[in-house]
Design a protein around this motif. Structure first.
Motif, short mmCIF file in Angstrom:
data_model
loop_
_atom_site.label_atom_id
_atom_site.label_comp_id
_atom_site.label_asym_id
_atom_site.label_seq_id
_atom_site.Cartn_x
_atom_site.Cartn_y
_atom_site.Cartn_z
N ARG A 1 -12.78 1.10 6.26
CA ARG A 1 -11.62 1.62 6.10
C ARG A 1 -11.41 2.79 5.49
O ARG A 1 -10.79 3.22 4.45
CB ARG A 1 -10.81 0.38 4.96
N VAL B 1 0.86 3.08 -3.27
CA VAL B 1 0.03 3.77 -3.58
C VAL B 1 -0.26 5.18 -3.16
O VAL B 1 -0.29 6.36 -3.93
CB VAL B 1 -1.39 3.27 -3.02
N TYR C 1 -13.73 4.49 3.79
CA TYR C 1 -14.55 4.81 2.76
C TYR C 1 -15.96 4.60 3.04
O TYR C 1 -16.43 3.76 3.77
CB TYR C 1 -14.32 3.97 1.54
N SER D 1 -13.00 -1.53 -3.70
CA SER D 1 -13.36 -2.78 -3.10
C SER D 1 -13.82 -2.42 -1.50
O SER D 1 -14.67 -2.96 -0.97
CB SER D 1 -12.03 -3.56 -3.03
N CYS D 2 -13.17 -1.04 -0.99
CA CYS D 2 -13.73 -0.94 0.31
C CYS D 2 -15.13 -0.13 0.39
O CYS D 2 -15.74 -0.61 1.43
CB CYS D 2 -12.65 0.20 0.79
N LYS E 1 -11.51 6.40 -8.54
CA LYS E 1 -10.90 5.53 -7.53
C LYS E 1 -10.10 4.52 -8.23
O LYS E 1 -10.45 4.16 -9.22
CB LYS E 1 -11.99 5.05 -6.76
N ASP E 2 -9.29 3.98 -7.32
CA ASP E 2 -8.59 2.75 -7.88
C ASP E 2 -9.46 1.61 -7.32
O ASP E 2 -10.23 1.60 -6.52
CB ASP E 2 -7.22 2.50 -7.47
N GLU E 3 -9.07 0.30 -7.80
CA GLU E 3 -9.85 -1.01 -7.36
C GLU E 3 -10.03 -1.16 -5.78
O GLU E 3 -10.83 -1.87 -5.32
CB GLU E 3 -9.58 -2.12 -8.30
N GLU E 4 -8.68 -0.89 -5.34
CA GLU E 4 -8.58 -1.06 -3.93
C GLU E 4 -9.79 -0.13 -3.20
O GLU E 4 -10.28 -0.55 -2.32
CB GLU E 4 -7.19 -0.82 -3.32
N GLU E 5 -9.72 0.81 -3.62
CA GLU E 5 -10.82 2.07 -2.92
C GLU E 5 -12.24 1.58 -3.10
O GLU E 5 -12.97 1.42 -2.24
CB GLU E 5 -10.66 3.24 -3.51
N MET F 1 0.79 -1.13 -0.10
CA MET F 1 0.10 -0.11 -0.05
C MET F 1 0.68 1.26 0.05
O MET F 1 0.41 2.30 -0.57
CB MET F 1 -1.18 0.10 1.27
N CYS G 1 -14.82 4.61 -12.99
CA CYS G 1 -14.32 4.19 -11.88
C CYS G 1 -14.71 5.42 -10.74
O CYS G 1 -14.11 5.84 -9.76
CB CYS G 1 -12.86 3.84 -11.79
#
Lengths: 369, 369
Positions: A230, A4, A232, A146-147, A140-144, A1, A323
């Protein structure tokens, strides 16, 4: 992370350098968190000429139960008593690094702190960073995502459980508290915003704060809640009818708002103008004669804050990108009678990827509870 | 009640006029509420040359379930879409009333809004109101103290009920949520601040955010909560031991913090220097060797915000007046072992009136639960 956060800071640094500032001071908490991985209370981020620093007001960083800052970032903790304002300390550090210009968030920094910053480092030219970090945050990226998706699942679960319980006779305030407890039970950091539960004449009123009114037979019941996961924040809103069968006016109003919300959802494509998405939803209500009392927005972005760019409103500029997570939440409220709101969080996706991704999947059929 | 708000505005107007400003713009929400009886989201108060106005950003004023503004005050609601910033609108109105100078809250207003205000009314000289309203708020009237007293009763009730339930095996997060539910059950507007429940090694840590740690036999359990009642916020903190009998080190530490807290409480007399109250509590801990890790404050004022002036700290200036509500909340936290905090809300009263009035009356004996 860590990569990022470092990559986000690099993008911001490039933006600042292009604008003629060697250094930037980020003070808005959601922006600090976005760039540093954590935003201890009062902390600010210095994007320095030679080094980036998270400057904290006291021994609050990295406490158990809170997020931890990016490990590649140096954390400077000011002494607890008389350690002064992190903004001022960061200005001092920026000057010490040889920066001659510092971009600050003028839409967040107070006049008094801005002046104190000018006093401690009089040779530092203070520029305006504007909403550069907010703009970086829009896509947003896919990590964001996902949250947000997990947060939406949690909100769906909490809402689903509430619907299985007895509702008649309970107050708006109790139902709201129960929902918030269930959000935390299912792993949320907490509610994304104060949960709204509105019954009878209150139903459908945007931003209604729960009262001691009890749920009655024949009521509309509208609920708007969200989980923070997390950091979000997502949002879901549904309207139900209490009792065995909805009245005709309730069915008609529900179908109308549902049609408006669907029109909004279906217009979420990359490249769509924000005002066109708003218009798609709004004109369904307009053409049925509900022009008065509509809210200024029919949706907005979500992320580390519950109300982010883009804004879906008649005056909005700009287009949607892939996204970008947004809410679509038209509603109608009839004074004295109640009303309907339907609210989803979706992610804009290209048609080739299946179109808008619906995060909040609770049914939008009109349920009679 | 209208008289109260009008009288407060008169005091502020006299202060402004003495400072050379014909008009003032109050933007900090607690200050707006203090002077107007209500602070709808985003609303600002213009203390004008010819008339006072509450300027609101949209149709949010006077909603059911929220406080209502003082009826003698004119409320100006901006149109929902594109109505602009209430700060800017108020500046325009001030100029329209013929004011040549406007005092603003530079410690609250952002640089961007200050600049927008300057643009809309370029002939208006912008001065600094400083913390004039905060200073008016320090000494409370009996109506305000009565709200704090009711809030304290509610917090005492919520805490008392929790102590009668089974605690072992439950998580900090669940206990905190349960306390917040009970606050609302007993009539609070809501919690005064995020409820803190800390067990075992977390106990006694100031501002601890509840985690998923479960209560175990032998733990210290420290709890800090408060109710908001009609906008007024109080605070109570207690530490307990879980199990049949506390260990010797627990009894010693508890007795020490209790002695420090009592010393602080007993020094609350009108005319006492704030730093002397802090020292009274702090030196008990200091002389037992606990100099490290003490918090910057041993207490603070409470009211429409949970952390107001006066501050009880080593560097504090100023003296206590009668009718000032403050917390007294020393604590010790031993890393890895836990600790003790004891926190009361009291009102400073002259000796002739019985000395400091204790609002939070839950026992401070060391309870083994």
């Amino acid at each position: 992370m860590s990569d990022v956060y470092a990559a986000r800071r690099t993008r911001l640094r490039e933006y600042c350098n292009a604008g003629g500032s060697a250094a930037a001071l980020v003070s808005r908490p959601a922006n600090v968190r976005y760039l540093a991985g954590a935003a201890p209370r009062g902390a600010v981020l210095l994007l320095g000429k030679t080094e980036d620093l998270l400057v904290c007001g006291g021994p609050t960083a990295g406490r158990p139960g809170q997020e931890r800052p990016d490990e590649t970032l140096r954390v400077q903790i000011l002494p607890p008593a008389g350690g002064g304002d992190p903004v001022v300390a960061a200005g001092d550090l920026a000057a010490g690094q040889g920066a001659d210009s510092l971009a600050v968030e003028e839409h967040h920094l107070t006049v008094a702190r801005h002046r104190a910053l000018g006093s401690v480092a009089p040779r530092l030219r203070l520029a305006d960073l504007g909403s550069a970090v907010e703009q970086l945050r829009v896509v947003k990226d896919e990590e964001e995502i996902s949250c947000l998706r997990i947060g939406a699942e949690i909100a769906d679960q909490a809402l689903g459980e509430l619907l299985e319980s007895i509702l008649v006779g309970r107050t708006e305030r109790h139902l709201a508290l129960e929902l918030e407890r269930r959000l935390v039970d299912h792993g949320a950091d907490g509610p994304a915003f104060p949960t709204s539960v509105a019954t009878g004449p209150n139903a459908g009123r945007p931003g209604h704060r729960p009262t001691d009114r009890r749920v009655e037979e024949g009521d509309f019941l509208s609920v708007c809640l969200g989980a923070t996961y997390r950091g979000y924040r997502c949002e879901i809103g549904r309207t139900f009818v209490i009792g065995t069968a909805p009245a005709d006016w309730q069915i008609e109003l529900y179908d109308l708002v549902f049609a408006a919300q669907r029109a909004g959802r279906e217009s979420l494509v990359p490249g769509a103008a924000c005002r066109d998405v708003d218009r798609a939803a709004r004109q369904v209500l307009d053409s049925a004669g509900y022009t008065e009392g509509l809210t200024a927005l029919t949706g907005h972005g979500v992320g580390l804050e519950i109300d982010e760019d883009p804004q879906l409103s008649p005056a909005a500029m700009g287009k949607l990108d892939a996204c970008v997570p947004v809410t679509v939440e038209p509603g109608v409220h009839l004074p004295g009678r109640g009303g309907v709101r339907i609210d989803d969080t979706l992610v804009v996706r290209p048609e080739a990827d299946g179109g808008p991704e619906l995060l909040t999947i609770t049914t939008k059929e009109l349920l009679a509870l």
